[in-house]
Design an enzyme around this catalytic site. Structure first.
Site, PDB file in Angstrom:
ATOM      1  N   ALA A   9      23.307  -0.573 -24.749  1.00  0.00           N
ATOM      2  CA  ALA A   9      23.153  -1.922 -25.315  1.00  0.00           C
ATOM      3  C   ALA A   9      24.493  -2.638 -25.419  1.00  0.00           C
ATOM      4  CB  ALA A   9      22.492  -1.826 -26.689  1.00  0.00           C
ATOM      5  N   ARG A  15      22.191 -13.216 -17.818  1.00  0.00           N
ATOM      6  CA  ARG A  15      21.024 -13.977 -17.364  1.00  0.00           C
ATOM      7  C   ARG A  15      20.267 -14.641 -18.524  1.00  0.00           C
ATOM      8  NH1 ARG A  15      18.799  -8.873 -14.011  1.00  0.00           N
ATOM      9  NH2 ARG A  15      20.107  -7.857 -15.576  1.00  0.00           N
ATOM     10  N   GLN A  72      31.731   0.868 -25.452  1.00  0.00           N
ATOM     11  CA  GLN A  72      32.116   0.636 -24.051  1.00  0.00           C
ATOM     12  C   GLN A  72      32.912  -0.678 -24.047  1.00  0.00           C
ATOM     13  OE1 GLN A  72      28.944  -0.602 -21.452  1.00  0.00           O
ATOM     14  NE2 GLN A  72      29.956   0.157 -19.605  1.00  0.00           N
TER      15      GLN A  72
HETATM   16  C1  UD1 Z   1      18.630  -1.558 -14.630  1.00  0.00           C
HETATM   17  C2  UD1 Z   1      18.618  -0.488 -13.520  1.00  0.00           C
HETATM   18  C3  UD1 Z   1      17.446  -0.743 -12.572  1.00  0.00           C
HETATM   19  C4  UD1 Z   1      16.144  -0.745 -13.379  1.00  0.00           C
HETATM   20  C5  UD1 Z   1      16.213  -1.768 -14.523  1.00  0.00           C
HETATM   21  C6  UD1 Z   1      15.003  -1.592 -15.433  1.00  0.00           C
HETATM   22  C7  UD1 Z   1      20.948   0.174 -13.054  1.00  0.00           C
HETATM   23  C8  UD1 Z   1      22.100   0.027 -12.150  1.00  0.00           C
HETATM   24  N1  UD1 Z   1      19.867  -0.539 -12.773  1.00  0.00           N
HETATM   25  O1  UD1 Z   1      18.872  -2.804 -13.999  1.00  0.00           O
HETATM   26  O2  UD1 Z   1      17.390   0.285 -11.599  1.00  0.00           O
HETATM   27  O3  UD1 Z   1      15.050  -1.031 -12.533  1.00  0.00           O
HETATM   28  O4  UD1 Z   1      17.396  -1.535 -15.321  1.00  0.00           O
HETATM   29  O5  UD1 Z   1      14.967  -2.552 -16.424  1.00  0.00           O
HETATM   30  O6  UD1 Z   1      21.013   0.947 -13.983  1.00  0.00           O
HETATM   31  N2  UD1 Z   1      24.415  -2.034 -20.127  1.00  0.00           N
HETATM   32  C9  UD1 Z   1      25.513  -1.517 -20.796  1.00  0.00           C
HETATM   33  N3  UD1 Z   1      26.732  -1.546 -20.194  1.00  0.00           N
HETATM   34  C10 UD1 Z   1      26.913  -2.037 -18.945  1.00  0.00           C
HETATM   35  C11 UD1 Z   1      25.784  -2.563 -18.265  1.00  0.00           C
HETATM   36  C12 UD1 Z   1      24.570  -2.540 -18.874  1.00  0.00           C
HETATM   37  O7  UD1 Z   1      25.401  -1.047 -21.925  1.00  0.00           O
HETATM   38  O8  UD1 Z   1      28.051  -2.021 -18.463  1.00  0.00           O
HETATM   39  C13 UD1 Z   1      23.115  -2.020 -20.798  1.00  0.00           C
HETATM   40  C14 UD1 Z   1      22.586  -3.426 -20.996  1.00  0.00           C
HETATM   41  O9  UD1 Z   1      22.977  -3.941 -22.252  1.00  0.00           O
HETATM   42  C15 UD1 Z   1      21.082  -3.242 -20.886  1.00  0.00           C
HETATM   43  C16 UD1 Z   1      20.919  -1.985 -20.034  1.00  0.00           C
HETATM   44  O10 UD1 Z   1      22.185  -1.364 -19.989  1.00  0.00           O
HETATM   45  O11 UD1 Z   1      20.486  -3.035 -22.135  1.00  0.00           O
HETATM   46  C17 UD1 Z   1      20.430  -2.322 -18.628  1.00  0.00           C
HETATM   47  O12 UD1 Z   1      21.347  -3.226 -18.024  1.00  0.00           O
HETATM   48  P1  UD1 Z   1      20.844  -4.428 -17.137  1.00  0.00           P
HETATM   49  O13 UD1 Z   1      22.038  -5.193 -16.705  1.00  0.00           O
HETATM   50  O14 UD1 Z   1      19.767  -5.148 -17.803  1.00  0.00           O
HETATM   51  O15 UD1 Z   1      20.269  -3.622 -15.866  1.00  0.00           O
HETATM   52  P2  UD1 Z   1      19.221  -4.145 -14.789  1.00  0.00           P
HETATM   53  O16 UD1 Z   1      19.905  -5.033 -13.849  1.00  0.00           O
HETATM   54  O17 UD1 Z   1      18.017  -4.653 -15.467  1.00  0.00           O
HETATM   55 CA    CA Z   2      17.451  -4.996 -17.592  1.00  0.00          CA
END
Ligand code: UD1
Ligand code: CA
Length: 459
Positions: A9, A15, A72
């Protein structure tokens, strides 16, 4: 075997285009992350770690000490997010249940099922997948010629045929701790996006470990909320679920897709809810009450057989059989007795009324203690504010207040009083009195011709 949950999180949620970090954004007035934590607290999980980063103080303020935190600092992807929890987890025996913080609709029985399936199958890694008619935006599940999962490809990296795959990654995983932290070190930065993808653990583990998938039947519960349209879809799902619960419990809801009911609202069977109505907070609606259409009720109790139509009721209590509206506003501690009538364009604030009192049209009652059987004439007002301070009005039982009466507070009107229309009352009125406080009428004979010219009559 110790079971950890690791919730990702830290992301900004670009977006979303909102100020709040995505996982703190409310769905039906509750932050997304809280849904996940509430369910985890009911699940078989022993300990929860939330990865925070972007505006972490907002997240920590919501969750306080219900969880542990990993920070992070820079958001370099989901794989990188997991590695920021290494110091807390990598030396622990056990399994980790990984969840994205933007997936509010999964409930704990499903969580428990996923975890027990992982353990029963003896998997090292379980990837939770779902089938989507429109898989856009999700990572696609890649399988070899035997149907065994061997990778996940993100939408951006998909070729045309991979784009057609309908089985997608939910971003929920169960994984052996040791295997997870060994593998996470091997993830290379994705060139296109510059991020470390957690999804890469599948291709990295599938030859050396037992990797399996768990398909959830209802893809809605694993939806990821990425933008405000997603918030709308999640909200609709929750609204339907909550409304269905009330309807099965004996509450009539007319046109339920226009009715929004919060999580903590209690509605007794036999109540009716009409369209375009919102009931939120700690609201209680008793049996036989009729609410709506076009009504908002927040933190209020509506007693049996009361009716509230086209109105707003905030932090108030409405007594049995009392009718409110159309277009009334009860706010901040309006405590209305039984069998009252609060009619059109009537506002009541911080006041109490006894039983059988009527305020039918165009009335303001503020900071008042009103008895039973009081009749407020049209346009009557408690003048509670002198520009500096608020003052109290006390009105006894069986009082008749004529139209357009001003009761200048502080003031006490005793029982059985009659106040003539148009009076501006500034002094207390004793029991049984009639009060009249307006200028005497003067009729000037034959004078009106000086003021209005009669219009010529048509031929
Ligand atoms: C991610 C998955 C995708 C999946 C989708 C389902 C990856 C690369 N992709 O994509 O395969 O189908 O979720 O919903 O994992 N977050 C962090 N730190 C970061 C980046 C993200 O904590 O550096 C957290 C975000 O806050 C979020 C979650 O991880 O809650 C998912 O990140 P998000 O950017 O929404 O991933 P998706 O593009 O949806
Ligand atoms: Ca997502």
């Amino acid at each position: 075997m110790k079971k950890y949950a690791l919730i990702l999180a830290a992301g900004k949620g670009t977006r979303m285009r909102t100020e709040l970090p995505k996982c703190a954004f409310p769905i039906l007035k509750k932050p997304m992350i809280e849904y996940i934590i509430e369910n985890i607290e009911k699940s078989v999980i022993d300990e929860t770690i939330v990865v925070v980063g972007h505006k972490k103080e907002v997240m920590e303020d919501i969750l306080k000490d219900r969880v542990k935190y990993a920070v992070q600092e820079e958001q370099l992807g989901t794989g990188h997010a997991v590695s920021s929890a290494a110091s807390l987890l990598e030396n622990e025996e056990g399994i980790t249940f990984i969840l994205p913080g933007d997936m509010p609709l999964m409930e704990y029985p499903v969580m428990d099922k996923i975890i027990s399936s992982h353990l029963e199958m003896g998997n090292d890694l379980t990837v939770v997948t779902m089938l989507m008619d429109y898989p856009k935006g999700y990572g696609r599940i890649i399988r070899d010629e035997y149907g065994v999962v061997n990778g996940i490809v993100e939408e951006l990296d998909c070729n045309e045929s991979q784009k057609l795959i309908k089985e997608v990654n939910s971003s929920v995983y169960v994984v052996d701790n040791k295997a997870l932290f060994e593998t996470i070190k091997k993830i290379r930065r994705n060139e296109r996006k510059g991020e470390y993808y957690l999804t890469d653990i599948v291709s990295l583990m599938h030859q050396t470990h037992k990797v399996n998938t768990f398909l959830v039947r209802d893809p809605q519960i694993t939806m990821g909320v990425n933008d405000l349209y997603g918030v709308g879809i999640a909200e609709k799902y929750l609204r339907d679920t909550i409304n269905k619960g009330h309807m099965l419990g004996g509450v009539s809801i007319v046109n339920p897709e226009t009715v929004t009911i919060g999580h903590n609202v209690i509605i007794e069977p036999g109540a009716w809810i009409y369209p375009n109505t919102t009931l939120m907070g700690n609201t209680i609606i008793k049996a036989g009450a009729v609410i709506g259409p076009n009504t908002e009720v927040l933190n209020s109790t509506i007693e049996s057989y009361a009716e509230i139509r086209h109105s707003i009721v905030l932090d108030s209590i409405v007594g049995e059989r009392t009718t409110v509206g159309p277009f009334a506003h009860l706010r901040r501690n309006a405590i209305i007795g039984k069998d009252n009538r609060i009619g059109n364009f009537v506002e009541v604030k911080a006041s109490t009324t006894g039983d059988h009192t009527k305020a039918a049209h165009l009335i303001y009652i503020g900071d008042a203690e009103v008895g039973s059987n009081v009749n407020f004439g049209c346009g009557s007002v408690t003048v509670n504010y002198d520009g500096v301070k608020k003052h109290k009005t006390i009105i006894g039982d069986d009082v008749f207040i004529g139209c357009n009466v001003n009761l200048v507070a502080p003031i006490k009107v005793s029982d059985n009083v009659f106040i003539a229309a148009g009076s501006t009352v500034t002094q207390d009125i004793p029991k049984g009195a009639m009060a009249i406080a307006r200028n005497k009428q003067i009729n000037k004979e034959d004078y009106s011709k000086n003021l209005i010219k009669p219009k010529p009559k048509p031929e």
